[in-house]
Design an enzyme around this catalytic site. Structure first.
Site, PDB file in Angstrom:
ATOM      1  N   LEU A 152       7.019   5.713   4.531  1.00 25.00           N
ATOM      2  CA  LEU A 152       7.593   4.730   5.655  1.00 25.00           C
ATOM      3  C   LEU A 152       8.849   4.031   5.308  1.00 25.00           C
ATOM      4  O   LEU A 152       9.292   3.478   6.217  1.00 25.00           O
ATOM      5  CB  LEU A 152       6.589   3.894   6.378  1.00 25.00           C
ATOM      6  CG  LEU A 152       5.412   4.733   7.100  1.00 25.00           C
ATOM      7  CD1 LEU A 152       4.266   3.954   7.549  1.00 25.00           C
ATOM      8  CD2 LEU A 152       6.198   5.380   8.471  1.00 25.00           C
ATOM      9  N   ALA A 212       0.757  -1.151  -0.076  1.00 27.40           N
ATOM     10  CA  ALA A 212      -0.012  -0.042  -0.048  1.00 27.40           C
ATOM     11  C   ALA A 212       0.955   1.283   0.006  1.00 27.40           C
ATOM     12  O   ALA A 212       2.194   1.070   0.355  1.00 27.40           O
ATOM     13  CB  ALA A 212      -0.748  -0.172   1.264  1.00 27.40           C
ATOM     14  N   PHE A 213       0.255   2.516  -0.414  1.00 28.54           N
ATOM     15  CA  PHE A 213       1.166   3.547  -0.653  1.00 28.54           C
ATOM     16  C   PHE A 213       1.880   4.272   0.638  1.00 28.54           C
ATOM     17  O   PHE A 213       2.777   4.791   0.416  1.00 28.54           O
ATOM     18  CB  PHE A 213       0.136   4.575  -1.070  1.00 28.54           C
ATOM     19  CG  PHE A 213      -0.015   5.958  -0.480  1.00 28.54           C
ATOM     20  CD1 PHE A 213      -1.151   5.701   0.415  1.00 28.54           C
ATOM     21  CD2 PHE A 213       0.648   6.997  -0.232  1.00 28.54           C
ATOM     22  CE1 PHE A 213      -1.557   6.865   1.382  1.00 28.54           C
ATOM     23  CE2 PHE A 213       0.258   8.179   0.441  1.00 28.54           C
ATOM     24  CZ  PHE A 213      -0.669   7.987   1.348  1.00 28.54           C
ATOM     25  N   LYS A 214       1.502   3.754   1.751  1.00 29.03           N
ATOM     26  CA  LYS A 214       2.140   4.173   3.028  1.00 29.03           C
ATOM     27  C   LYS A 214       3.675   3.685   2.942  1.00 29.03           C
ATOM     28  O   LYS A 214       4.383   4.403   3.612  1.00 29.03           O
ATOM     29  CB  LYS A 214       1.461   3.833   4.106  1.00 29.03           C
ATOM     30  CG  LYS A 214       0.149   4.609   4.251  1.00 29.03           C
ATOM     31  CD  LYS A 214      -0.662   4.706   5.605  1.00 29.03           C
ATOM     32  CE  LYS A 214      -1.904   5.600   5.634  1.00 29.03           C
ATOM     33  NZ  LYS A 214      -2.763   5.153   4.570  1.00 29.03           N
ATOM     34  N   ASP A 215       3.944   2.621   2.201  1.00 37.04           N
ATOM     35  CA  ASP A 215       5.387   2.137   2.069  1.00 37.04           C
ATOM     36  C   ASP A 215       6.141   3.454   1.321  1.00 37.04           C
ATOM     37  O   ASP A 215       7.501   3.541   1.712  1.00 37.04           O
ATOM     38  CB  ASP A 215       5.569   1.174   1.300  1.00 37.04           C
ATOM     39  CG  ASP A 215       4.842  -0.097   1.936  1.00 37.04           C
ATOM     40  OD1 ASP A 215       5.003  -0.143   3.247  1.00 37.04           O
ATOM     41  OD2 ASP A 215       4.325  -1.019   1.265  1.00 37.04           O
TER      42      ASP A 215
END
Ligand SMILES: *Cc1c(COP(=O)(O)O)cnc(C)c1O
Length: 481
Positions: free
Chosen positions: A102, A96-99
């Site tokens: 993060l 997911a895009f939070k990677d």
């Protein structure tokens, strides 16, 4: 306040958010950029924003973050499907895009600590409703001089999300189920951050708290990079001549992703419309249609859970721009939000405000979009991306704007197998492993290792605590008597 200090602190002492004093002057030479790798563009953009980091420091952070943890060399592939392009931000470790942010934040944080002569180990505390916890765990696992402690509501996350977290490897990772809901856990984490006695104990033993929350400017800046990258790809494939405008459609919750697009526009990426897509929690749609933000409404659980938000924290940074960068006015509006549940911005008849367009997609429209796009274009959307694509269709119908458009894809369909398969009329009364196989069969996309590794991995974290037990668990995790 330097960039590295803002990253270390996360949030200002008065509760306000850090923003760049001025946007950096960046020379965007598209002839050059179109042939550069994601990492090369990241080094350029991050160096411009994080002004007290050296180019060597940024270069090291970028390579540590992106060279080996993504399952595609392009990092953020841009794919043409029909009349729009999808930018896939789901090729990192938690699909997911939070990677995107993060993966690099742990390196920015440890570099920031060093620059500020802190010899302390960083301790990240996070309460999670599912997605952020795993992405933060994956980002911080085994990063020297960091520890990460995640609390999730026991029984309040999906089975896949729980499995992703409790199988997390790394000697510096700690995961606890708590008896309470997400808000209870979140409130307690905020209390622990502010606990003077606890902070003093930690300092004495060589530790300091820091935050991986989405309002940390160290999460926002890495997100600006992929908008520069997207434009460069559209120039490269001939969709755009240099200088031509591009629209972006962003499935939005906390307003972090689309705010990064706004900053990208600010440094010169030729973005025309910023299309803000909401699910049934449509507080931002009303905001962009009326100028009034009102969180006093029913909270809805939808098939796009990462957008189930009524207080979009990062909107504060755009409100700051709308008020002519007045901290006092912004503060007054945010106080009104806290105390009365709403606020109105003074003037909506400005180019600044009108570069945004907001619309919503219901759960039925979202499922229908997944179904129709797959049947007619053979491209499989996750529910968050489907919300964005449904909103884009509405925008196009309403405005007849034919500007080339990038729809931001924030999650792999493998992350939400139940919703995706039921939209395709496949029986979802099956085990997780069978659901994954069903998606593979339907779509022909190989099951990402992020999924297979979690299904087989041993469970490493089994502790369940009461809310009151959270403080002691911090000390226990760090081996403090
Ligand atoms: C977090 C998230 C969003 C929302 O992004 P914001 O920056 O909070 O607006 C959308 N889709 C997915 C899959 C997410 O994880």
């Amino acid at each position: 306040m330097t960039a590295s200090q803002a990253i270390l602190k996360g949030i200002a002492e008065d509760g306000g958010l850090y923003v760049p004093t001025t946007l950096p002057e960046v020379t965007l030479d598209w002839e050059v950029l179109q042939n550069q790798s994601y990492q090369e563009i990241a080094i350029e953009i991050l160096s411009a924003f994080l002004t007290d980091f050296t180019k060597e420091e940024i270069t090291a952070c970028v390579h540590s973050a992106y060279d080996t943890t993504f399952d595609t060399k392009e990092i953020a592939p841009v794919k043409k499907v029909g009349d729009r392009h999808f930018m896939e931000l789901f090729h990192g470790r938690t699909i997911a895009f939070k990677d995107m942010a993060l993966s690099i934040l742990p390196y920015l944080l440890t570099t920031a600590a060093k620059k500020n002569k802190s010899d302390k180990e960083i301790v990240i505390l996070t309460a999670t409703s599912g997605d952020t916890g795993k992405a933060a765990l994956a980002g911080f696992a085994n990063v020297p001089h960091t520890n990460i402690i995640v609390f999730y509501p026991k029984g309040g996350v999906s089975t896949i999300q729980e499995r992703q977290m409790v199988t997390q490897a790394g000697d510096n990772t700690f995961v606890y189920g708590v008896e309470g809901n997400f808000d209870d856990a979140q409130t307690k984490v905020k209390e622990l951050f502010a606990d003077k006695e606890l902070n003093a104990t930690l300092a004495e033993k060589g530790f300091q708290f820091s935050s991986a929350n989405s309002i940390n400017i160290g999460r926002l800046c890495p997100q600006i990079v992929y908008y520069v990258f997207a434009y460069a790809q559209l120039v490269k494939d001939g969709t755009l001549a240099i200088g031509d405008p591009m629209n972006v459609v962003v499935p939005t919750g906390n307003f972090g992703n689309i705010l990064a697009a706004y900053y990208a526009k600010g440094i010169g990426v030729p973005i025309n419309k910023l299309i803000c897509a909401s699910n049934e929690n449509d507080v931002l749609v009303d905001f962009f249609q009326t100028g009034t933000y009102n969180r006093l409404r029913e909270f809805k659980l939808t098939s796009s859970p990462s957008m189930d938000i009524l207080v979009s924290s990062n909107l504060e940074r755009f409100v700051f721009e709308l008020t002519g960068r007045s901290s006092d006015t912004t503060n007054a509006l945010m106080t009104s939000l806290k105390e009365n549940g709403s606020y109105s911005v003074p003037n909506t008849d400005t180019a600044l405000f009108k570069q945004f367009y907001g619309n919503r997609a219901s759960q039925e429209e979202t499922a229908q979009t997944i179904h129709d796009v797959f049947k007619s274009e053979h491209y499989l959307l996750d529910p968050h991306t489907a919300v964005a694509d449904a909103v884009y269709a509405k925008y196009k119908k309403e405005t007849e704007d034919a500007t080339p458009t990038v729809v931001v894809s924030t999650a792999s369909p493998y992350k939400f197998p139940q919703s995706v398969l039921s939209a395709l009329d496949v029986d979802t009364n099956q085990s997780d492993a069978e659901l994954m196989n069903a998606i593979q069969q339907e779509s022909g996309i190989a099951i990402p290792t992020a999924v297979t590794s979690v299904l087989d991995a041993p469970i490493r974290h089994t502790k369940v605590l009461s809310i009151e037990g959270m403080k002691q668990s911090v000390l226990d995790s760090l081996n403090i008597q």
